[in-house]
Scaffold this motif. Structure first.
Motif, PDB file in Angstrom:
ATOM      1  N   TYR A  86      46.222 -34.676  69.511  1.00  0.00           N
ATOM      2  CA  TYR A  86      45.723 -35.330  70.723  1.00  0.00           C
ATOM      3  C   TYR A  86      46.790 -36.198  71.383  1.00  0.00           C
ATOM      4  O   TYR A  86      46.917 -36.213  72.607  1.00  0.00           O
ATOM      5  CB  TYR A  86      44.455 -36.142  70.429  1.00  0.00           C
ATOM      6  CG  TYR A  86      43.282 -35.244  70.128  1.00  0.00           C
ATOM      7  CD1 TYR A  86      42.756 -34.430  71.117  1.00  0.00           C
ATOM      8  CD2 TYR A  86      42.738 -35.180  68.857  1.00  0.00           C
ATOM      9  CE1 TYR A  86      41.691 -33.584  70.848  1.00  0.00           C
ATOM     10  CE2 TYR A  86      41.677 -34.336  68.578  1.00  0.00           C
ATOM     11  CZ  TYR A  86      41.156 -33.540  69.587  1.00  0.00           C
ATOM     12  OH  TYR A  86      40.111 -32.696  69.316  1.00  0.00           O
ATOM     13  N   PHE A  87      47.562 -36.918  70.585  1.00  0.00           N
ATOM     14  CA  PHE A  87      48.636 -37.719  71.171  1.00  0.00           C
ATOM     15  C   PHE A  87      49.663 -36.816  71.832  1.00  0.00           C
ATOM     16  O   PHE A  87      50.113 -37.082  72.940  1.00  0.00           O
ATOM     17  CB  PHE A  87      49.312 -38.607  70.129  1.00  0.00           C
ATOM     18  CG  PHE A  87      50.418 -39.441  70.712  1.00  0.00           C
ATOM     19  CD1 PHE A  87      50.132 -40.603  71.410  1.00  0.00           C
ATOM     20  CD2 PHE A  87      51.743 -39.031  70.609  1.00  0.00           C
ATOM     21  CE1 PHE A  87      51.146 -41.360  71.975  1.00  0.00           C
ATOM     22  CE2 PHE A  87      52.769 -39.777  71.173  1.00  0.00           C
ATOM     23  CZ  PHE A  87      52.468 -40.941  71.862  1.00  0.00           C
ATOM     24  N   ALA A  88      50.040 -35.730  71.145  1.00  0.00           N
ATOM     25  CA  ALA A  88      51.024 -34.795  71.705  1.00  0.00           C
ATOM     26  C   ALA A  88      50.512 -34.196  73.007  1.00  0.00           C
ATOM     27  O   ALA A  88      51.261 -34.087  73.992  1.00  0.00           O
ATOM     28  CB  ALA A  88      51.326 -33.692  70.695  1.00  0.00           C
ATOM     29  N   LEU A  89      49.249 -33.823  73.039  1.00  0.00           N
ATOM     30  CA  LEU A  89      48.674 -33.222  74.245  1.00  0.00           C
ATOM     31  C   LEU A  89      48.633 -34.217  75.394  1.00  0.00           C
ATOM     32  O   LEU A  89      49.053 -33.907  76.517  1.00  0.00           O
ATOM     33  CB  LEU A  89      47.281 -32.674  73.943  1.00  0.00           C
ATOM     34  CG  LEU A  89      46.602 -31.917  75.080  1.00  0.00           C
ATOM     35  CD1 LEU A  89      47.435 -30.699  75.481  1.00  0.00           C
ATOM     36  CD2 LEU A  89      45.205 -31.487  74.661  1.00  0.00           C
ATOM     37  N   ILE A  90      48.144 -35.428  75.117  1.00  0.00           N
ATOM     38  CA  ILE A  90      48.060 -36.441  76.181  1.00  0.00           C
ATOM     39  C   ILE A  90      49.450 -36.803  76.687  1.00  0.00           C
ATOM     40  O   ILE A  90      49.675 -36.874  77.901  1.00  0.00           O
ATOM     41  CB  ILE A  90      47.294 -37.689  75.682  1.00  0.00           C
ATOM     42  CG1 ILE A  90      45.818 -37.348  75.509  1.00  0.00           C
ATOM     43  CG2 ILE A  90      47.469 -38.857  76.653  1.00  0.00           C
ATOM     44  CD1 ILE A  90      45.007 -38.424  74.827  1.00  0.00           C
ATOM     45  N   PHE A  91      50.395 -36.998  75.798  1.00  0.00           N
ATOM     46  CA  PHE A  91      51.751 -37.362  76.225  1.00  0.00           C
ATOM     47  C   PHE A  91      52.401 -36.219  77.007  1.00  0.00           C
ATOM     48  O   PHE A  91      53.092 -36.451  78.001  1.00  0.00           O
ATOM     49  CB  PHE A  91      52.610 -37.752  75.017  1.00  0.00           C
ATOM     50  CG  PHE A  91      53.874 -38.449  75.403  1.00  0.00           C
ATOM     51  CD1 PHE A  91      53.845 -39.733  75.946  1.00  0.00           C
ATOM     52  CD2 PHE A  91      55.098 -37.827  75.246  1.00  0.00           C
ATOM     53  CE1 PHE A  91      55.015 -40.380  76.315  1.00  0.00           C
ATOM     54  CE2 PHE A  91      56.282 -38.466  75.602  1.00  0.00           C
ATOM     55  CZ  PHE A  91      56.237 -39.738  76.146  1.00  0.00           C
ATOM     56  N   SER A  92      52.156 -34.984  76.591  1.00  0.00           N
ATOM     57  CA  SER A  92      52.682 -33.831  77.328  1.00  0.00           C
ATOM     58  C   SER A  92      52.063 -33.747  78.722  1.00  0.00           C
ATOM     59  O   SER A  92      52.751 -33.426  79.695  1.00  0.00           O
ATOM     60  CB  SER A  92      52.401 -32.533  76.563  1.00  0.00           C
ATOM     61  OG  SER A  92      53.091 -32.517  75.352  1.00  0.00           O
ATOM     62  N   ILE A  93      50.776 -34.049  78.825  1.00  0.00           N
ATOM     63  CA  ILE A  93      50.113 -34.045  80.132  1.00  0.00           C
ATOM     64  C   ILE A  93      50.681 -35.158  81.010  1.00  0.00           C
ATOM     65  O   ILE A  93      50.900 -34.959  82.210  1.00  0.00           O
ATOM     66  CB  ILE A  93      48.584 -34.183  79.975  1.00  0.00           C
ATOM     67  CG1 ILE A  93      48.017 -32.897  79.369  1.00  0.00           C
ATOM     68  CG2 ILE A  93      47.915 -34.484  81.306  1.00  0.00           C
ATOM     69  CD1 ILE A  93      46.558 -32.995  78.968  1.00  0.00           C
TER      70      ILE A  93
END
Length: 144
Positions: A86-93
């Motif tokens: 979730y952190f990786a996804l949010i930061f990528s977004i």
């Protein structure tokens, strides 16, 4: 009824990609990389308006915005090696949204008129993107 059919067809495609990806990441990637959403948007827009100029402008706009969207596909696998999903996804977004913002500002500086917002003509498309697309996406992921 027409909108229900559009939503059902769109949802079926998303579920099909997700289910196919469980069985084969290659087939899922091939199906996901085909610009199905764009093609569906062209078809729905043509059926609704028959306006070829609008479809042409949408196509050009999509072309320019594919470039910053690649940031998501570069940063997500890198971040997944170091942090949770979730952190990786949010930061990528977030990084992708920043890339969109920069690209839109660059294109606006070159007077690309096809980025004019017809929904809210008095605001920049960059701000429209942040408040209408980016924030709801991140908020939705946070509630998962």
């Amino acid at each position: 009824m027409y909108y229900v059919i559009k939503v059902l067809i769109s949802a079926i495609l998303i579920v099909a990609i997700s289910e196919l990806s469980k069985r084969s990441s290659l087939l899922g990637a091939i199906l996901a990389s085909i610009p199905l959403v764009s093609v569906m948007a062209f078809i729905w827009l043509y059926i609704d308006t028959k306006n070829i100029e609008t479809i042409s402008k949408l196509s050009i706009s999509i072309f320019w915005l594919v470039i910053p969207s690649l940031v998501l596909f570069i940063t997500l696998p890198i971040l997944l090696k170091y942090v949770n999903f979730y952190f990786a996804l949010i930061f990528s977004i977030v990084l992708t949204a920043i890339s969109y913002y920069i690209m839109i500002l660059i294109l606006e500086n070159f007077n690309f008129s096809f980025f004019t917002s017809y929904i809210f003509p008095n605001i920049s498309v960059a701000y429209f993107f942040i408040f209408v697309i980016f924030l709801p996406t991140v908020t939705g992921i946070c509630f998962l």
